[in-house]
Design an enzyme around this catalytic site. Structure first.
Site, PDB file in Angstrom:
ATOM      1  CE1 TYR A  61     -11.887  56.351 -48.570  1.00  0.00           C
ATOM      2  CE2 TYR A  61     -12.714  56.857 -50.756  1.00  0.00           C
ATOM      3  CZ  TYR A  61     -11.903  56.112 -49.921  1.00  0.00           C
ATOM      4  OH  TYR A  61     -11.097  55.139 -50.451  1.00  0.00           O
ATOM      5  CD  GLU A  64      -8.648  54.793 -47.976  1.00  0.00           C
ATOM      6  OE1 GLU A  64      -9.491  54.153 -48.622  1.00  0.00           O
ATOM      7  OE2 GLU A  64      -8.093  54.342 -46.940  1.00  0.00           O
TER       8      GLU A  64
END
Length: 390
Positions: free
Chosen positions: A109, A197
């Site tokens: 992530y 993101e």
């Protein structure tokens, strides 16, 4: 402003961030044609909506043939996808992303966002990619790694190295991470993003990093500097009333209650909603008419409020700093007369020309409920709702 995954990946690719080959399709025939052009023996078909959790909700599927690509696209397009982030009504699917699948060895992530506490851009990374990062942060915060980028020096190589070691990357992958982070930071700054993101950021079977999914939020207040990005706005992903508000420079968010709020200033709007809830009511919206509100904008705000059939009462809470209370009063009077409102309207005015504004309302002959302060206003609008229900 939110944008779709395929749009985010276009920006990624423009800045040198590796992404899978893929193209958006708006019909099942187009989906099949694009898959055929991409080549290969299987393809990913991904619903494009402004909400996370698409995979768990059935919005991301793998097709093993061109016929299956066409069938999956036909099943998704024109429907609404309900995820844990979309709300009960779901979001409409007007496009799907046809993409080549990737051989995944690990999922990470990575995100960049504005950290208001430090007034810097923060980088957050984790080995727990592909999962709900909010749940990871809550349950296992030790899996999150973060760094803060100084606005003068920018991202430093040692920071990328430290993050690469924390993520367990080898020497070559740490070099790739630094290049990717530099590109992401440049994109973040140059396009005035509020969030970038990548979830998951994958390590492929060949050891290379790739952004398998992407999410970007653009700062609305900076869009005047980016005419090339304004076309990325998708009105189908927003409430129709929010789209109307956008056209009139009103900040509006629809809520589930029955007491409409019209306020100038975001902080005052939040306080107004809090007071309504404190006294037993439920706000129907967040509506900030702005510090430079005019009579015309107030009229448009009322029209927007009345388009919501859940609304049973209206609370107007205006503090006249830049804006004059007498001008707001004129707008309230004009809107009430022209729209034939039969709902209780509670008005609290304070600030510049407040006495003139109150006098205009008092002499208007309209059935408006005056309030002395915010608490008084909240109590009166809740009482008006309860009275009409009795």
């Amino acid at each position: 402003m939110n944008i779709h995954e395929y749009q985010a990946k276009t920006l990624f690719a423009n800045y040198g961030i590796p992404v899978p080959r893929g193209f958006p399709a708006r019909s099942s025939n187009e989906a099949r044609r694009l898959a055929e052009n991409l080549g290969g023996s299987s393809w990913m078909v991904k619903a494009q909506i402004h909400a996370g959790g698409r995979g768990k909700a059935g919005g991301v599927k793998r097709a093993a043939s061109l016929l299956e690509v066409e069938a999956i696209a036909a099943t998704l397009l024109g429907t609404r996808l309900v995820t844990h982030q979309s709300g009960a009504a779901g979001q409409p699917i007007e496009a799907v992303l046809i993409e080549q699948p990737s051989a995944i060895e690990r999922e990470l992530y990575l995100s960049l966002l504005v950290d208001r506490s430090t007034r810097r851009v923060a980088v957050i990374a984790s080995n727990a990619g592909g999962m709900d990062i909010e749940q990871v942060a809550h349950d296992t915060p030790e899996q999150l790694f973060n760094l803060s980028i100084h606005p003068v020096t920018g991202l430093q190589p040692y920071q990328s190295q430290e993050l690469g070691f924390a993520l367990g990357l080898n020497k070559e992958q740490r070099k790739q991470l630094h290049s990717l982070l530099m590109a992401a930071y440049r994109l973040f700054i140059e396009k005035d993003l509020s969030l970038l993101e990548i979830n998951p950021l994958i390590i492929k079977s060949d050891g290379h990093l790739m952004a398998l999914d992407g999410k970007i939020n653009l700062d609305d207040n900076a869009l005047y500097r980016h005419a090339d990005l304004t076309g990325y706005y998708d009105p189908s992903q927003s409430d129709a009333k929010e789209n109307t508000a956008r056209e009139h420079d009103l900040n509006y968010i629809a809520l589930e209650g029955n007491i409409a709020c019209m306020v100038n200033g975001a902080g005052l709007a939040m306080a107004t909603m809090d007071l309504i809830k404190l006294h037993g009511g439920e706000p129907a919206n967040f509506l900030d008419v702005g510090g430079g509100a005019t009579a015309e904008r107030v009229t448009e705000a009322f029209r927007l409020i009345l388009s919501d059939n859940k609304v049973q009462a209206i609370l107007v809470n205006i503090f006249g700093g830049i804006v004059r209370c007498d001008l707001i009063a004129e707008g309230i009077i004009e809107a009430t007369r022209t729209m034939g409102m039969n709902l209780p309207v509670v008005v609290r005015l304070e600030g510049t020309n407040v006495e003139q504004g109150k006098a205009l309302l008092s002499n208007s002959g309209l059935d408006l409920i005056a309030a002395n302060d915010l608490t008084d206003a909240a109590q009166k609008v809740v009482a008006a709702i309860q009275g009409s229900a009795a």
